[in-house]
Design a protein around this motif. Structure first.
Motif, PDB file in Angstrom:
ATOM      1  N   ARG C 299    -168.413 -25.910  13.829  1.00  0.00           N
ATOM      2  CA  ARG C 299    -169.801 -26.220  13.524  1.00  0.00           C
ATOM      3  C   ARG C 299    -169.938 -27.494  12.689  1.00  0.00           C
ATOM      4  O   ARG C 299    -169.175 -27.727  11.766  1.00  0.00           O
ATOM      5  CB  ARG C 299    -170.457 -25.031  12.818  1.00  0.00           C
ATOM      6  N   ARG C 300    -170.928 -28.255  13.047  1.00  0.00           N
ATOM      7  CA  ARG C 300    -171.200 -29.525  12.383  1.00  0.00           C
ATOM      8  C   ARG C 300    -171.250 -29.387  10.871  1.00  0.00           C
ATOM      9  O   ARG C 300    -171.751 -28.409  10.353  1.00  0.00           O
ATOM     10  CB  ARG C 300    -172.552 -30.076  12.861  1.00  0.00           C
ATOM     11  N   ASN C 302    -168.758 -29.270   8.679  1.00  0.00           N
ATOM     12  CA  ASN C 302    -167.656 -28.622   7.975  1.00  0.00           C
ATOM     13  C   ASN C 302    -166.484 -29.569   7.767  1.00  0.00           C
ATOM     14  O   ASN C 302    -166.242 -30.469   8.562  1.00  0.00           O
ATOM     15  CB  ASN C 302    -167.192 -27.385   8.752  1.00  0.00           C
ATOM     16  N   SER C 303    -165.741 -29.282   6.709  1.00  0.00           N
ATOM     17  CA  SER C 303    -164.647 -30.176   6.327  1.00  0.00           C
ATOM     18  C   SER C 303    -163.481 -30.094   7.297  1.00  0.00           C
ATOM     19  O   SER C 303    -162.605 -30.947   7.283  1.00  0.00           O
ATOM     20  CB  SER C 303    -164.186 -29.843   4.912  1.00  0.00           C
ATOM     21  N   TYR C 304    -163.456 -29.072   8.154  1.00  0.00           N
ATOM     22  CA  TYR C 304    -162.349 -28.990   9.110  1.00  0.00           C
ATOM     23  C   TYR C 304    -162.535 -29.905  10.307  1.00  0.00           C
ATOM     24  O   TYR C 304    -161.666 -30.003  11.158  1.00  0.00           O
ATOM     25  CB  TYR C 304    -162.124 -27.544   9.570  1.00  0.00           C
ATOM     26  N   PRO C 316    -175.640 -30.993   5.176  1.00  0.00           N
ATOM     27  CA  PRO C 316    -174.578 -29.974   5.186  1.00  0.00           C
ATOM     28  C   PRO C 316    -174.650 -29.045   6.388  1.00  0.00           C
ATOM     29  O   PRO C 316    -175.694 -28.896   7.025  1.00  0.00           O
ATOM     30  CB  PRO C 316    -174.836 -29.183   3.896  1.00  0.00           C
ATOM     31  N   SER C 317    -173.553 -28.378   6.640  1.00  0.00           N
ATOM     32  CA  SER C 317    -173.474 -27.398   7.722  1.00  0.00           C
ATOM     33  C   SER C 317    -174.537 -26.327   7.530  1.00  0.00           C
ATOM     34  O   SER C 317    -174.930 -26.012   6.413  1.00  0.00           O
ATOM     35  CB  SER C 317    -172.093 -26.748   7.726  1.00  0.00           C
TER      36      SER C 317
END
Lengths: 378, 378, 378, 378
Positions: C299-300, C302-304, C316-317
């Motif tokens: 999902r948009r 996110n740090s991953y 933010p997500s």
């Protein structure tokens, strides 16, 4: 919704300098429909940071002190019409007062203040001012939320019995505030956030959404708050029972420690004829279930929707509008209200914010007393 | 899970005649894995109806009186090994006692009894019997529920903080009991259903599921029950706060008056490492979200699942198993337990049912006292 | 992605007057990140309409004739840096040529032109110009589309085998063009739309998306086009088989006559290691399935995620970004490209558009010949 | 649907011994509604395995040779009424002939045979027999599939224009057949599977489903087949264009090499009034979208559904029925057809299977000729 006609309002901003989150959101929102021009700011109380932030944004009138800003701007002929307040909660009241007293309209982030006492004081200042006030409960400006509110109002759900609302995140599952994360630090600091953590930050949004769509207000509240993370002074998870003025009952769950939840605000309302369901992360959709019939998926941008939704939509169905568009709806409607002097009953006001502070205060009190039912009246 | 090996148990049934719902479900469940042969029944207390029902099912040993059935079956050489009790709640205790006393194993629908006193009495009778007891909390036998339970047990979620469970229907939104609907009539009649309506019928399932997957039990409960439909004596909607023995907190919502909900049992559990989410209407799927990682969609039948799920799956992934398969898992596991004399810790027992009755009783008491926290201990 | 630093480009617009759809979208997109200032326009070829439209938008330099606009703007010191072309397809080429020849950068809506011959001519003009060209294949600028493209590039899917893409709408299910609907009229008129209807309007988007994410191009195409609505000259539904240069095969379905579909662009790509799936109507999510593992929901925000997604995210997500944000990404990246002189390989260029015209042309030709495989080369 | 009345048919089985998949499914299906009693079997052609399998299932009349079984069973007074054929494809024809010739009814797994020639021969044998034939296209027996078929028939979709069907799996993404996996080995062996791999195994299901729900048949087909895995003799992925007899066009995608897909059979049909959408992995739901209205979510077990769905449902809405229940519907309806001598027009017949073999054959031929349109007539 057609684009704006062309008188643009002069906008100032307090807070929202480097590293801020919500300040940038307010700027996007102000820009989208071209009703505002950002011309002044006290973006930080640190002068170098304020200056750098202003330059980066192309703002020429940069202040460090908000009182000074209010004074100077109110004296200029081309002074700001409106100020956006995007500071931590404890500054909302003093900043808002400074501008309201000088007749400058205020757009203020939620919750209204850090304490109920401040909220009451601010309310009195506003009563005495000609200036108008907008509280950015942005979720209430999504088109399908407006549709939902209109449906409840029209009686499509029948008599409302149950309201289930929740706002769930996971970003505070661990002790992020100890890593220095700016957003986490002030939100978990009672001196800046006020008497509540999660309940103030997101529970207040959930509660406002439930009341807004349900066309009602809470009558009494009972709460069980937790602070799951070691060393955290404020609540990060809350299970709250509510009884509403329209007779409905329900639950509100707010949490910032539930892994897998990003910004999961959702609302379900059930009456004796039908139920509705809305999820902020899929905001263009509203589920509508008439008893005994197949559920319907109402979607933004379609001609079968009411004016309530259509007025705050920009683009055709299937082209998703998101968070910034909803936020911008508040800015746009506030501009229209200011320019046309026609009050918009959908806009969250200072009274909304004052009631929200009662909710926060009562919730904390109930939990401190092991779950009393606490009235939400004065 | 391979098909059964071939010693089949002789099964009797009390209740479940014409027009019944759950009796037929028990028969499907008993048949699916071929561990049982239905040979006797007291399907109705009206003799003509009992007879007609038995004939329709090809059951030759048809009784009207369950005591008589227990006596005769216990004396036959080819008498039943197990009896399934699928009557309204108030008959569970006397029927179960009749068979347990004669050493016949009992499969009993939930809730255990109509009152806590009956439950305690039944518990004592069972203690004195060699016969075994299965309570059909069927939702706990879905493969992905078993997986969830195993995950919590293994610590994959970390320390559990929040348990959100709900079981929501809409079939009693209007006064169905006044139309003569058999299911609605007895469920809304205190003499047959016991002290609770919705809380007993489906709240008890939700609570058992939360405890089962959470590997814990409720410690105290606080409730706000409603009877929305005019003239309805028992609750049809309940907002319940819970504090669990493992320290977790949460909410349980049970409702039979929420339009658009068919059989919406769902469970979400959050720990300090991860969260899980399961929905009965999409039972082959379990959402697993480790903090900071993308959510994962675990699906039944895949090799990445644990034995807990695999043991109760029949067919490959993507070929949906449903409600009857889960129900049949209980029948199958109970048969295996009886045939192998190896206790299966996943099966709901009389103790489970007794604790469930405490939950129901405490919930009603809390609500009657405007929301006290009531302990769930003896 | 931080907000823009402050050199704003002067923007003009051709087309997009009253009643237009895509012109307004371009203006939202240009405004969101504050990189552009709209100062000139030939918004309509009817002078009164052009004038009214310009006034409504606060544009002072209003033209009727685009050639005149190009000439005058190129001669002014404060002339526009960039022009946005938002006319029907048949005007793209002449308008773009007029501005490119005078060194003004061009942002042009898709498809590139009405015919392949025009596209080639335009390509030559652009080759001879210093000015840069952006084709607004806006769907390729969604953050999760960028993530998908990066994943394919990095080999996370392994060798690509199958690409399934579709773009499905329902707004032309009936003969909307006969009601006078402006959008429908020109899109179904060969003189304005060119040689294809649905294939040109949305099939071209789907094809570009497949190639963009797949890091490949079509090699040959086979098509079966239909015009379902009586009297419609151009196709409104297309089933297209594709063989790609990387060896993958697949299907592309474009339709504007499928009730229940609003703007259902979706893409699935499968390799020998993993598959991905993206839906434009839920754009913040990308499903990623490694063979033998649970599907993951990326999902948009996110740090991953990789830099590819992060660079084009704003908030933010869990705070959904939508269609306008994606569209604005193209405007923003084009501004950065112009200001920094660093080519951005993610931006659709004139070459992209020329290849797109080959796709459209070959598709129509294949269908006219009852399903030949037609190469997509020159 | 009430439980069965009590004349049970005697059932035999050919194939389905240890390690088989579909044999066990047939047994579950036969058992669920209590219409059949499995009394005889030639479960394997290896005598020890046949014997062990029969013992495990409690079958006393165990055969090794199907001809012998057909002969002996036809001569017994208590011989089987029906035989289920669950062997690899190449044995369907000889086994079915052996039983049909002796007047024993046949339930046969799909595809009908390994080659079209066999299918024609079998058809002739069946014509000459009094015995009846059921082909287990099980997906056509889901309640919501039946509802969809009825809706198309009643004209709720208007004139059908587009049919999009796909059946996608991932279990053959790698060379599973080289690991000795029994299911993979025979399905990828032309001698056992016939002339097609994926197209025969699952493409045939997708095609039958499209025709069944669309109330039509394919008229001509054009295909692009692939064998992605090295060393695989048969196709594992197929993109197929179809033109139907009712004038509709569409695409069929079948693949066994698409990671993340378990058993993803889905069907979408669009007419000039409405569209429908069904997904096998969420089988209790049917999406119905009337042009210009909100989509509706039709769900199994509700009173708003037609008799077509209700007749094949067992339990209330919200209690998911799955794959085995749908499979059992075929067994149940076939039993009712045999017992009542009333033909059920929803049951797939030998003619269905013969047409399916034409589809498979034409598809392979089209692909071998680089995408010819091949007629589906004799």
């Amino acid at each position: 919704m057609a684009e704006a006609s062309k008188r643009r309002l002069r906008l100032g901003m307090v807070g929202g300098g480097e590293g801020a989150f919500i300040g940038e959101v307010h700027r996007f929102a102000a820009r989208l429909d071209d009703h505002y021009e950002l011309v002044a700011g006290a973006l930080s109380s640190q002068s170098d940071k304020a200056e750098r932030s202003a330059q980066a944004l192309g703002i020429t009138r940069s202040y460090v002190d908000f009182e000074e800003m209010a004074r100077q701007e109110s004296e200029r002929e081309d002074g700001i019409d409106v100020v956006s307040i995007v500071t931590p909660n404890h500054l909302h009241a003093p900043v808002a007062m400074a501008f309201l007293k000088r007749g400058i309209h205020v757009i203020c982030d939620k919750p209204l203040t850090a304490t109920l006492a401040e909220a009451k004081a601010l309310y009195q200042v506003a009563e005495a001012s000609q200036a108008q006030f907008l509280l950015t409960h942005n979720y209430s400006a999504y088109p399908m939320v407006r549709e939902a509110r209109a449906m409840v109002k029209e009686g499509k759900l029948g008599e409302i019995r149950s309201i289930q609302v929740e706002y769930v995140q996971d970003w505070l599952t661990q002790s992020l505030e100890q890593t220095g994360n700016k957003q986490a630090v002030w939100r978990s600091d009672p001196a800046q956030a006020g008497l509540a953590g999660c309940v103030g930050d997101i529970g207040s949004h959930a509660y406002q959404l439930a009341c807004f769509v349900g066309n009602t207000q809470g009558k009494e509240v009972l709460a069980d708050l937790s602070s799951w993370v070691e060393g955290r002074a404020l609540d990060d998870d809350a299970n709250i029972l509510l009884r509403y003025e329209n007779g409905a009952k329900g639950h509100l769950w707010a949490s910032q420690v539930a892994p897998g939840n990003e910004n999961a605000l959702s609302l379900r309302i059930y009456g004796d004829k039908a139920g509705i369901e809305w999820h902020q992360e899929s905001p263009n959709e509203l589920i509508y279930s008439v008893l005994g019939e197949p559920s319907q998926r109402l979607r933004r941008g379609n001609s079968y929707l009411s004016e309530a939704a259509t007025l705050v939509s920009r683009i055709p169905s299937g082209h998703p509008e998101g968070y910034l568009e909803a936020f911008a709806n508040l800015y746009r409607e506030f501009a229209e209200q200011l320019l046309t002097s026609t009050p918009n009953p959908n806009l969250p006001t200072l009274a909304t914010g004052l009631h929200g502070m009662r909710f926060i205060t009562a919730t904390v009190y109930s939990s401190q007393n092991n779950g009393l039912w606490v009235p939400l009246t004065d």
